[in-house]
Design a protein around this motif. Structure first.
Motif, PDB file in Angstrom:
ATOM      1  N   LYS A   1       0.333  40.100  31.044  1.00  0.00           N
ATOM      2  CA  LYS A   1      -0.641  39.378  30.241  1.00  0.00           C
ATOM      3  C   LYS A   1      -0.915  40.125  28.935  1.00  0.00           C
ATOM      4  CE  LYS A   1      -5.467  37.805  30.603  1.00  0.00           C
ATOM      5  NZ  LYS A   1      -6.627  37.722  31.533  1.00  0.00           N
ATOM      6  N   PRO A   2      -0.751  39.472  27.783  1.00  0.00           N
ATOM      7  CA  PRO A   2      -1.040  40.133  26.509  1.00  0.00           C
ATOM      8  C   PRO A   2      -2.490  40.598  26.421  1.00  0.00           C
ATOM      9  CG  PRO A   2       0.205  38.120  26.162  1.00  0.00           C
ATOM     10  CD  PRO A   2      -0.215  38.116  27.594  1.00  0.00           C
ATOM     11  N   LEU A   3      -2.719  41.619  25.610  1.00  0.00           N
ATOM     12  CA  LEU A   3      -4.059  42.176  25.461  1.00  0.00           C
ATOM     13  C   LEU A   3      -4.911  41.375  24.480  1.00  0.00           C
ATOM     14  CD1 LEU A   3      -2.869  45.859  25.430  1.00  0.00           C
ATOM     15  CD2 LEU A   3      -4.410  44.869  27.138  1.00  0.00           C
ATOM     16  N   LEU A   4      -4.292  40.873  23.418  1.00  0.00           N
ATOM     17  CA  LEU A   4      -5.030  40.083  22.441  1.00  0.00           C
ATOM     18  C   LEU A   4      -5.290  38.674  22.949  1.00  0.00           C
ATOM     19  CD1 LEU A   4      -3.006  41.020  19.229  1.00  0.00           C
ATOM     20  CD2 LEU A   4      -5.369  41.710  19.702  1.00  0.00           C
ATOM     21  N   ASP A   5      -6.350  38.059  22.440  1.00  0.00           N
ATOM     22  CA  ASP A   5      -6.608  36.653  22.747  1.00  0.00           C
ATOM     23  C   ASP A   5      -5.725  35.728  21.919  1.00  0.00           C
ATOM     24  OD1 ASP A   5      -8.664  37.241  24.561  1.00  0.00           O
ATOM     25  OD2 ASP A   5     -10.184  37.267  22.981  1.00  0.00           O
ATOM     26  N   ALA A   6      -5.417  36.152  20.682  1.00  0.00           N
ATOM     27  CA  ALA A   6      -4.701  35.242  19.784  1.00  0.00           C
ATOM     28  C   ALA A   6      -3.995  36.005  18.676  1.00  0.00           C
ATOM     29  CB  ALA A   6      -5.678  34.240  19.167  1.00  0.00           C
ATOM     30  N   LEU A   7      -2.975  35.361  18.119  1.00  0.00           N
ATOM     31  CA  LEU A   7      -2.339  35.776  16.870  1.00  0.00           C
ATOM     32  C   LEU A   7      -2.580  34.667  15.861  1.00  0.00           C
ATOM     33  CD1 LEU A   7      -0.787  37.931  18.582  1.00  0.00           C
ATOM     34  CD2 LEU A   7       1.181  37.458  17.138  1.00  0.00           C
ATOM     35  N   VAL A   8      -3.040  35.037  14.673  1.00  0.00           N
ATOM     36  CA  VAL A   8      -3.317  34.048  13.630  1.00  0.00           C
ATOM     37  C   VAL A   8      -2.433  34.350  12.430  1.00  0.00           C
ATOM     38  CG1 VAL A   8      -5.053  33.070  12.096  1.00  0.00           C
ATOM     39  CG2 VAL A   8      -5.699  33.783  14.420  1.00  0.00           C
ATOM     40  N   PHE A   9      -1.649  33.365  12.017  1.00  0.00           N
ATOM     41  CA  PHE A   9      -0.795  33.479  10.834  1.00  0.00           C
ATOM     42  C   PHE A   9      -1.459  32.679   9.707  1.00  0.00           C
ATOM     43  CE2 PHE A   9       1.867  34.114  14.503  1.00  0.00           C
ATOM     44  CZ  PHE A   9       2.737  35.135  14.138  1.00  0.00           C
ATOM     45  N   LYS A  10      -1.994  33.393   8.724  1.00  0.00           N
ATOM     46  CA  LYS A  10      -2.659  32.721   7.606  1.00  0.00           C
ATOM     47  C   LYS A  10      -1.638  32.408   6.523  1.00  0.00           C
ATOM     48  CE  LYS A  10      -6.872  33.849   6.510  1.00  0.00           C
ATOM     49  NZ  LYS A  10      -8.120  34.560   6.105  1.00  0.00           N
ATOM     50  N   ILE A  11      -1.652  31.187   6.036  1.00  0.00           N
ATOM     51  CA  ILE A  11      -0.677  30.726   5.044  1.00  0.00           C
ATOM     52  C   ILE A  11      -1.191  31.095   3.661  1.00  0.00           C
ATOM     53  CG2 ILE A  11       0.512  28.715   4.121  1.00  0.00           C
ATOM     54  CD1 ILE A  11      -0.116  27.528   7.080  1.00  0.00           C
ATOM     55  N   MET A  12      -0.555  32.111   3.056  1.00  0.00           N
ATOM     56  CA  MET A  12      -1.036  32.676   1.802  1.00  0.00           C
ATOM     57  C   MET A  12       0.156  33.053   0.931  1.00  0.00           C
ATOM     58  SD  MET A  12      -3.984  35.197   3.394  1.00  0.00           S
ATOM     59  CE  MET A  12      -4.731  35.486   1.799  1.00  0.00           C
ATOM     60  N   PRO A  13       0.590  32.186   0.021  1.00  0.00           N
ATOM     61  CA  PRO A  13       1.745  32.496  -0.823  1.00  0.00           C
ATOM     62  C   PRO A  13       1.485  33.574  -1.851  1.00  0.00           C
ATOM     63  CG  PRO A  13       0.824  30.344  -1.387  1.00  0.00           C
ATOM     64  CD  PRO A  13       0.116  30.803  -0.157  1.00  0.00           C
ATOM     65  N   ASP A  14       0.230  33.794  -2.205  1.00  0.00           N
ATOM     66  CA  ASP A  14      -0.089  34.742  -3.273  1.00  0.00           C
ATOM     67  C   ASP A  14      -0.320  36.142  -2.703  1.00  0.00           C
ATOM     68  OD1 ASP A  14      -2.223  36.172  -5.139  1.00  0.00           O
ATOM     69  OD2 ASP A  14      -1.130  34.711  -6.357  1.00  0.00           O
ATOM     70  N   VAL A  15       0.501  37.097  -3.140  1.00  0.00           N
ATOM     71  CA  VAL A  15       0.424  38.462  -2.628  1.00  0.00           C
ATOM     72  C   VAL A  15      -0.905  39.115  -2.983  1.00  0.00           C
ATOM     73  CG1 VAL A  15       1.434  40.765  -2.827  1.00  0.00           C
ATOM     74  CG2 VAL A  15       2.916  38.788  -2.578  1.00  0.00           C
ATOM     75  N   GLU A  16      -1.445  38.834  -4.148  1.00  0.00           N
ATOM     76  CA  GLU A  16      -2.712  39.443  -4.544  1.00  0.00           C
ATOM     77  C   GLU A  16      -3.856  38.949  -3.654  1.00  0.00           C
ATOM     78  OE1 GLU A  16      -2.900  41.929  -6.522  1.00  0.00           O
ATOM     79  OE2 GLU A  16      -0.777  41.782  -7.029  1.00  0.00           O
ATOM     80  N   GLN A  17      -3.805  37.683  -3.275  1.00  0.00           N
ATOM     81  CA  GLN A  17      -4.814  37.157  -2.357  1.00  0.00           C
ATOM     82  C   GLN A  17      -4.679  37.826  -0.993  1.00  0.00           C
ATOM     83  OE1 GLN A  17      -4.395  33.013  -1.341  1.00  0.00           O
ATOM     84  NE2 GLN A  17      -6.482  32.835  -0.586  1.00  0.00           N
ATOM     85  N   GLN A  18      -3.441  38.007  -0.539  1.00  0.00           N
ATOM     86  CA  GLN A  18      -3.215  38.716   0.714  1.00  0.00           C
ATOM     87  C   GLN A  18      -3.822  40.116   0.649  1.00  0.00           C
ATOM     88  OE1 GLN A  18       0.873  38.896   1.996  1.00  0.00           O
ATOM     89  NE2 GLN A  18       1.287  36.760   1.525  1.00  0.00           N
ATOM     90  N   PHE A  19      -3.562  40.797  -0.451  1.00  0.00           N
ATOM     91  CA  PHE A  19      -3.996  42.188  -0.586  1.00  0.00           C
ATOM     92  C   PHE A  19      -5.521  42.286  -0.581  1.00  0.00           C
ATOM     93  CE2 PHE A  19      -4.382  46.205  -3.151  1.00  0.00           C
ATOM     94  CZ  PHE A  19      -3.823  47.036  -2.184  1.00  0.00           C
ATOM     95  N   ALA A  20      -6.176  41.349  -1.236  1.00  0.00           N
ATOM     96  CA  ALA A  20      -7.644  41.343  -1.257  1.00  0.00           C
ATOM     97  C   ALA A  20      -8.198  41.167   0.160  1.00  0.00           C
ATOM     98  CB  ALA A  20      -8.150  40.231  -2.179  1.00  0.00           C
TER      99      ALA A  20
END
Length: 513
Positions: A207-226
């Motif tokens: 059984k995995p330890l985390l409840d969930a994996l969330v992949f956020k859709i973010m094309p802009d690297v600067e937004q990701q970095f923030a």
């Protein structure tokens, strides 16, 4: 792997719960028979393959296969499957799923499967019993276990057995609720926002330890970095120029990860003017790779000369010509090809100016900067280059179309930990996005994939690299390293595998309190 910022995680008993949140640059397709990094990242968690890779140095290990052996003649491989594996819908995983996936999908030319060329020597699969499968090749194929772990997921026969070939071109119903065997299963998908995968309590490795994996859709690297800095993301691949901004941030570790990856300017060799080798060579001589590495990558890369990286030390040919910048030689080659300097310094042939459209995905500052450097370099030899940016998912679809309408483009390959590159550089192979063809290279790559002797195999691939470099099917730019930033409280994440394979071990990930 080198730790750039931060130190090793302290010892603590694993803690269950929470979500691991990471970015992807475009809407992922929850369909494992497709390429593209955003798709691979999600599907790596949903689906398993027969084999996978583990530390150290991406050693081949079992995934759905517990063990395997090969016959004395090298033609028959026997795989023993793990017991008690179930699909996300509760149905048991058996040898039938493996046989169906291989015979009805991988080997079926009427169904799109980008990795098909990796299995060109595979002639069939046979069920021995519920937990044993035999795979047969027409020639010895020492790289088969490696390739079985590279973007080759096993699919559920009970879901697809009634599908026609045409159904596989429109898998919409399946992508809305995909069924795999992976450590997390589908939760919800909000296009343009996120994909949420939830814990698979019945996962065969525990059984995995985390409840969930969330992949956020973010094309802009600067937004990701923030969002990384604010704690809204737990991980991302950062650009070299962003490293300094993380110094002193105790919540984030930065690792420099060895990777079997190289970047290039892709050229459509079937499209004028790139159908002339002299033009391709000229464009290669005109690109200042060191300026790209120093200016756009803060020095964190090495000049590339061939498609087999130094990570594969036994097979990489470090004597291959790297096209050191030489504008005079570039100009001479274009002159020989009939492209003469004309009005405004732009070359022309038969009244047509030498114009190139260079595509690059939008939102990545580094790749956009590389495009500007290439544009400026090519201008110096009389090439009029227009840079075009767009959505990464659409860009990949165009790049892999047969035929492609792309003329030139900036992209990269992360290849399997084996020198077998016939899928990328063999004539008419599935991943040959450059439309490149050289019968001499075909012969060397074909011999290389079936040669067992290590020294002879290395020679074949080193010879192939020389010919490929001479043909310049693309402009090889640099051998890259993955610079990943990870939340300091993250545990169970492998910092040496590379993110695509670390995600395949998502059941081990947890967050310290």
């Amino acid at each position: 792997m080198t730790s750039i910022l931060g130190g090793p995680a302290g010892a603590q008993a694993p803690v269950a719960g929470g979500a691991f949140t990471i970015p992807v640059i475009s809407n992922p397709a929850l369909w494992p028979l497709i390429g593209g990094v955003q798709n691979v990242m999600v599907n790596r968690v949903l689906f398993n393959s027969l084999t996978s890779y583990d530390d150290p140095n991406q050693k081949v290990v079992g995934d759905l296969a517990e063990k395997w052996s090969v016959s004395e003649d090298g033609l028959t491989w026997t795989f023993s499957l793990y017991p008690n594996v179930t699909w996300h819908d509760g149905k048991p995983f058996t040898a039938d799923d493996v046989v169906f996936t291989i015979t009805k999908i991988w080997l079926n030319p009427k169904i799109s499967f980008p990795q098909r060329s990796n299995f060109a020597t595979l002639t069939g699969a046979e069920k021995v019993d519920e937990r044993t499968v035999k795979l047969v090749t027409n020639v010895p194929t020492p790289a088969l276990p490696v390739m079985l772990g590279y973007l080759a997921p096993i699919l559920p026969a009970h879901v697809f057995s009634s599908w026609s070939n045409e159904d596989f071109t429109r898998p919409t119903a399946f992508t809305k609720s995909p069924v795999g065997t992976g450590p997390f299963k589908f939760g919800e998908f909000t296009p343009g926002s996120s994909v949420r995968l939830v814990r698979n309590d019945a996962y065969f490795r525990g059984k995995p330890l985390l409840d969930a994996l969330v992949f956020k859709i973010m094309p802009d690297v600067e937004q990701q970095f923030a969002q990384l800095q604010s704690g809204q993301l737990d991980w991302m691949i950062i650009e070299p120029y962003q490293i300094d901004a993380l110094k002193g941030n105790a919540r984030i570790k930065v690792n420099d990860v060895k990777s079997n990856m190289y970047f290039y300017v892709g050229l459509n060799d079937a499209m004028p003017p790139f159908d002339d080798k002299r033009v391709r060579q000229a464009l290669s001589y005109a690109v200042d790779r060191q300026a790209i590495i120093d200016g756009a990558l803060a020095g964190r890369a090495d000049i590339a000369a061939s498609p087999i990286t130094p990570v594969l030390a036994d097979f990489h040919n470090d004597k291959v010509e790297s096209y050191a910048i030489d504008l005079k030689k570039a100009g001479d080659l274009l002159d020989q090809a009939g492209w003469k300097v004309g009005a405004g310094g732009i070359r022309a042939k038969d009244g047509k100016p030498l114009k190139i459209t260079l595509d690059v995905d939008a939102g990545n500052t580094t790749r956009e900067q590389i495009a500007l450097i290439v544009q400026d370099n090519w201008k110096k030899i009389g090439v009029d280059t227009t840079i075009k940016t767009g959505d990464f998912g659409a860009f990949v679809q165009r790049m892999r179309a047969k035929p492609s309408d792309l003329q030139a483009f900036i992209c990269w390959w992360i290849t399997a930990p084996d020198p077998d590159i016939i899928s990328y550089y063999g004539t008419d192979k599935t991943l040959n996005i450059f439309a490149y063809s050289n019968p001499a290279v075909d012969k060397l790559l074909d011999e290389g994939r079936k040669t067992i002797d290590l020294a002879q195999r290395a020679k074949l691939y080193k010879d192939a690299q020389v010919l490929i470099a001479q043909d310049a099917p693309c402009v090889f730019l640099y051998y890259a390293r993955e610079i990943e930033s990870v939340s300091a409280n993250l545990r169970g994440w492998s910092p040496t595998l590379g993110y695509r394979y670390a995600l395949g071990q998502a059941e081990k990930i947890w967050k310290a309190k």
